[in-house]
Write a protein that holds these residues in place. Structure first.
Motif, PDB file in Angstrom:
ATOM      1  N   THR A 135       0.640  10.591  -5.428  1.00 12.22           N
ATOM      2  CA  THR A 135       0.257  11.866  -6.028  1.00 12.22           C
ATOM      3  C   THR A 135      -0.430  11.596  -7.357  1.00 12.22           C
ATOM      4  OG1 THR A 135       2.083  13.060  -4.980  1.00 12.22           O
ATOM      5  CG2 THR A 135       1.076  14.085  -6.905  1.00 12.22           C
ATOM      6  N   ARG A 136      -1.609  12.184  -7.539  1.00 18.54           N
ATOM      7  CA  ARG A 136      -2.381  12.024  -8.767  1.00 18.54           C
ATOM      8  C   ARG A 136      -2.508  13.380  -9.461  1.00 18.54           C
ATOM      9  NH1 ARG A 136      -1.237   7.420  -8.014  1.00 18.54           N
ATOM     10  NH2 ARG A 136      -2.600   5.794  -7.157  1.00 18.54           N
ATOM     11  N   PRO A 137      -2.824  13.401 -10.745  1.00 18.23           N
ATOM     12  CA  PRO A 137      -2.980  14.676 -11.455  1.00 18.23           C
ATOM     13  C   PRO A 137      -3.979  15.624 -10.812  1.00 18.23           C
ATOM     14  CG  PRO A 137      -2.896  12.858 -13.022  1.00 18.23           C
ATOM     15  CD  PRO A 137      -2.959  12.246 -11.657  1.00 18.23           C
ATOM     16  N   ASP A 138      -5.003  15.076 -10.155  1.00 16.09           N
ATOM     17  CA  ASP A 138      -6.022  15.931  -9.555  1.00 16.09           C
ATOM     18  C   ASP A 138      -5.930  15.994  -8.031  1.00 16.09           C
ATOM     19  OD1 ASP A 138      -6.677  13.299  -9.308  1.00 16.09           O
ATOM     20  OD2 ASP A 138      -8.764  13.500  -9.899  1.00 16.09           O
ATOM     21  N   GLY A 139      -4.791  15.590  -7.470  1.00 18.86           N
ATOM     22  CA  GLY A 139      -4.606  15.728  -6.029  1.00 18.86           C
ATOM     23  C   GLY A 139      -3.798  14.608  -5.407  1.00 18.86           C
ATOM     24  N   ASP A 140      -3.382  14.839  -4.165  1.00 14.90           N
ATOM     25  CA  ASP A 140      -2.604  13.837  -3.436  1.00 14.90           C
ATOM     26  C   ASP A 140      -3.526  12.828  -2.758  1.00 14.90           C
ATOM     27  OD1 ASP A 140      -0.214  15.121  -4.100  1.00 14.90           O
ATOM     28  OD2 ASP A 140      -0.330  16.440  -2.343  1.00 14.90           O
ATOM     29  N   MET A 141      -2.998  11.642  -2.521  1.00 16.55           N
ATOM     30  CA  MET A 141      -3.738  10.566  -1.861  1.00 16.55           C
ATOM     31  C   MET A 141      -3.102  10.317  -0.492  1.00 16.55           C
ATOM     32  SD  MET A 141      -5.817   9.950  -4.359  1.00 16.55           S
ATOM     33  CE  MET A 141      -6.647   8.456  -3.842  1.00 16.55           C
ATOM     34  N   TYR A 142      -3.941  10.235   0.534  1.00 13.90           N
ATOM     35  CA  TYR A 142      -3.453  10.084   1.902  1.00 13.90           C
ATOM     36  C   TYR A 142      -4.003   8.815   2.539  1.00 13.90           C
ATOM     37  CZ  TYR A 142      -2.065  14.994   1.479  1.00 13.90           C
ATOM     38  OH  TYR A 142      -1.485  16.174   1.073  1.00 13.90           O
ATOM     39  N   LEU A 143      -3.340   8.413   3.607  1.00  9.53           N
ATOM     40  CA  LEU A 143      -3.860   7.329   4.438  1.00  9.53           C
ATOM     41  C   LEU A 143      -3.636   7.676   5.903  1.00  9.53           C
ATOM     42  CD1 LEU A 143      -1.122   5.636   5.379  1.00  9.53           C
ATOM     43  CD2 LEU A 143      -1.420   4.531   3.174  1.00  9.53           C
ATOM     44  N   ASP A 144      -4.571   7.259   6.743  1.00  6.64           N
ATOM     45  CA  ASP A 144      -4.459   7.434   8.188  1.00  6.64           C
ATOM     46  C   ASP A 144      -3.905   6.159   8.786  1.00  6.64           C
ATOM     47  OD1 ASP A 144      -5.552   9.977   8.032  1.00  6.64           O
ATOM     48  OD2 ASP A 144      -7.603   9.269   8.400  1.00  6.64           O
ATOM     49  N   ILE A 145      -2.987   6.302   9.714  1.00  5.28           N
ATOM     50  CA  ILE A 145      -2.357   5.156  10.363  1.00  5.28           C
ATOM     51  C   ILE A 145      -2.669   5.205  11.857  1.00  5.28           C
ATOM     52  CG2 ILE A 145      -0.190   3.983  10.887  1.00  5.28           C
ATOM     53  CD1 ILE A 145       0.928   5.224   8.306  1.00  5.28           C
ATOM     54  N   TYR A 146      -3.260   4.131  12.350  1.00  2.00           N
ATOM     55  CA  TYR A 146      -3.620   4.008  13.771  1.00  2.00           C
ATOM     56  C   TYR A 146      -2.705   2.959  14.396  1.00  2.00           C
ATOM     57  CZ  TYR A 146      -8.035   6.125  12.164  1.00  2.00           C
ATOM     58  OH  TYR A 146      -8.987   6.946  11.595  1.00  2.00           O
ATOM     59  N   ARG A 147      -2.103   3.314  15.538  1.00  2.00           N
ATOM     60  CA  ARG A 147      -1.225   2.346  16.199  1.00  2.00           C
ATOM     61  C   ARG A 147      -0.959   2.777  17.634  1.00  2.00           C
ATOM     62  NH1 ARG A 147       4.831   3.678  13.809  1.00  2.00           N
ATOM     63  NH2 ARG A 147       4.574   5.940  13.681  1.00  2.00           N
ATOM     64  N   ARG A 148      -0.478   1.838  18.403  1.00  2.00           N
ATOM     65  CA  ARG A 148      -0.034   2.131  19.761  1.00  2.00           C
ATOM     66  C   ARG A 148       1.461   2.393  19.716  1.00  2.00           C
ATOM     67  NH1 ARG A 148      -1.567  -2.633  23.500  1.00  2.00           N
ATOM     68  NH2 ARG A 148      -1.030  -1.154  25.132  1.00  2.00           N
ATOM     69  N   PRO A 149       1.926   3.472  20.317  1.00  2.00           N
ATOM     70  CA  PRO A 149       3.348   3.817  20.239  1.00  2.00           C
ATOM     71  C   PRO A 149       4.206   2.968  21.165  1.00  2.00           C
ATOM     72  CG  PRO A 149       2.181   5.422  21.558  1.00  2.00           C
ATOM     73  CD  PRO A 149       1.132   4.477  21.035  1.00  2.00           C
ATOM     74  N   ILE A 150       4.490   1.744  20.728  1.00  2.00           N
ATOM     75  CA  ILE A 150       5.315   0.834  21.515  1.00  2.00           C
ATOM     76  C   ILE A 150       6.693   0.759  20.861  1.00  2.00           C
ATOM     77  CG2 ILE A 150       5.575  -1.504  22.399  1.00  2.00           C
ATOM     78  CD1 ILE A 150       2.561  -1.794  22.230  1.00  2.00           C
ATOM     79  N   ARG A 151       7.697   1.248  21.558  1.00  2.00           N
ATOM     80  CA  ARG A 151       9.048   1.302  20.998  1.00  2.00           C
ATOM     81  C   ARG A 151       9.822   0.021  21.310  1.00  2.00           C
ATOM     82  NH1 ARG A 151      10.841   7.533  22.592  1.00  2.00           N
ATOM     83  NH2 ARG A 151       9.163   8.578  21.427  1.00  2.00           N
ATOM     84  N   GLY A 152      10.682  -0.342  20.372  1.00  2.00           N
ATOM     85  CA  GLY A 152      11.536  -1.494  20.577  1.00  2.00           C
ATOM     86  C   GLY A 152      10.816  -2.819  20.600  1.00  2.00           C
ATOM     87  N   SER A 153       9.614  -2.858  20.074  1.00  2.00           N
ATOM     88  CA  SER A 153       8.861  -4.104  20.098  1.00  2.00           C
ATOM     89  C   SER A 153       8.928  -4.793  18.743  1.00  2.00           C
ATOM     90  CB  SER A 153       7.398  -3.812  20.451  1.00  2.00           C
ATOM     91  OG  SER A 153       6.840  -2.920  19.506  1.00  2.00           O
ATOM     92  N   ALA A 154       8.477  -6.034  18.718  1.00  2.00           N
ATOM     93  CA  ALA A 154       8.464  -6.786  17.468  1.00  2.00           C
ATOM     94  C   ALA A 154       7.407  -6.215  16.533  1.00  2.00           C
ATOM     95  CB  ALA A 154       8.174  -8.250  17.753  1.00  2.00           C
ATOM     96  N   PRO A 155       7.608  -6.324  15.206  1.00  2.00           N
ATOM     97  CA  PRO A 155       6.602  -5.851  14.245  1.00  2.00           C
ATOM     98  C   PRO A 155       5.269  -6.544  14.465  1.00  2.00           C
ATOM     99  CG  PRO A 155       8.682  -6.352  13.145  1.00  2.00           C
ATOM    100  CD  PRO A 155       8.789  -6.890  14.540  1.00  2.00           C
ATOM    101  N   VAL A 156       4.185  -5.821  14.179  1.00  2.00           N
ATOM    102  CA  VAL A 156       2.843  -6.364  14.414  1.00  2.00           C
ATOM    103  C   VAL A 156       2.088  -6.445  13.089  1.00  2.00           C
ATOM    104  CG1 VAL A 156       2.788  -5.449  16.755  1.00  2.00           C
ATOM    105  CG2 VAL A 156       1.863  -4.081  14.884  1.00  2.00           C
ATOM    106  N   PRO A 157       1.004  -7.233  13.045  1.00  2.58           N
ATOM    107  CA  PRO A 157       0.233  -7.365  11.805  1.00  2.58           C
ATOM    108  C   PRO A 157      -0.390  -6.039  11.376  1.00  2.58           C
ATOM    109  CG  PRO A 157      -0.312  -9.116  13.353  1.00  2.58           C
ATOM    110  CD  PRO A 157       0.503  -8.129  14.102  1.00  2.58           C
ATOM    111  N   LEU A 158      -0.598  -5.925  10.074  1.00  2.00           N
ATOM    112  CA  LEU A 158      -1.227  -4.749   9.482  1.00  2.00           C
ATOM    113  C   LEU A 158      -2.639  -5.095   9.019  1.00  2.00           C
ATOM    114  CD1 LEU A 158      -1.279  -1.903   8.086  1.00  2.00           C
ATOM    115  CD2 LEU A 158      -0.324  -3.053   6.059  1.00  2.00           C
TER     116      LEU A 158
END
Length: 259
Positions: A135-158
């Motif tokens: 959050t900044r004085p002149d507005g909030d900062m966002y990010l988009d996250i793209y991923r495949r919804p694989i449950r119970g799997s090992a962590p993957v690189p970012l």
């Protein structure tokens, strides 16, 4: 006839920016478009050759100009082929053997695909979500996250993907096709907002990207991210920010940078 000649001369002048350095900021902006989408300019020039009349001295001159225009506009692709052929031997692939890579993904002899200039690559199963990371004085900062919804799997690189825009524009959605492509092949991809100059001079943009990295690390378990395998990646101004953050942030998890 005169309209055809004028258009031919105009297209030829624009195509020169594929090989001649720009001398003004506006010309530089146009040259970026020519280098990135010159194949479209070439198609327009070739189609213009079909406009009658196609005989006579002026028509021949126009046709010659259009042929030269097409050659100049396609020259970045020709140079790209040379660069692409050398890349596999010069660049180490980050996370090459990820467990969730697409089963039909095959290593190409060259990373340049002509068909993908007009037909997007397949990116099945990718979902995109948006989160506020600061959050900044002149507005909030966002990010988009793209991923495949694989449950119970090992962590993957970012892969942290930073958009370009001469440090003064652009949006986090600018590189969405590339983000989807990478996410479909086993990475989590995050694309953040950052503040622009001249309203927010350096180091505002760098600090925003650093905070985005910190946010993603803090939420790594929830997002399925391996915090020990992070790569910074960006285009144009985003490429500089990627390199800057990668080389100046004391974070052992940042394993590479692509500018």
């Amino acid at each position: 006839m005169w309209i055809r000649i004028v258009l031919s001369v105009l297209l030829f002048a624009i195509s020169l920016l594929a090989v001649v350095p720009a001398v003004t900021t506006k010309m530089w902006v146009v040259s970026i478009a020519v280098m990135g989408w010159g194949y479209l300019l070439a198609i327009i020039a070739l189609l213009l050759m079909l406009v009658p009349p196609r005989r006579g001295t002026r028509a021949k001159a126009s046709t010659l100009l259009n042929l030269v225009t097409a050659a100049l506009a396609l020259s970045p692709l020709a140079r790209g082929v040379t660069v692409a052929r050398a890349l596999p031997a010069r660049v180490a692939t980050f996370g090459d053997t990820t467990p969730h890579a697409l089963p039909d993904a095959r290593r190409r002899s060259t990373p340049l695909s002509f068909t993908r200039l007009v037909r997007p690559a397949k990116s099945p199963g990718v979902v995109m979500s948006t989160e506020k990371y600061a959050t900044r004085p002149d507005g909030d900062m966002y990010l988009d996250i793209y991923r495949r919804p694989i449950r119970g799997s090992a962590p993957v690189p970012l892969v942290l993907m930073i958009h370009g825009g001469s440090w003064s524009g652009g949006t986090r959605r600018d590189l969405a096709p590339l983000n989807n492509y990478l996410a479909a092949r086993g990475y989590v991809v995050a694309s953040p907002d950052y503040r622009f100059a001249p309203t927010h001079p350096f180091p505002a943009a760098r600090d925003d990207v650093r905070e985005a990295v910190a946010y993603l690390r803090a939420n790594a378990a929830r997002l399925g991210i391996d915090p020990a395998r992070v790569v910074m990646m960006g285009r144009s101004a985003g490429g500089e920010l990627a390199l800057l953050v990668a080389y100046t942030t004391p974070d052992a998890g940042i394993r590479g940078a692509v500018g």
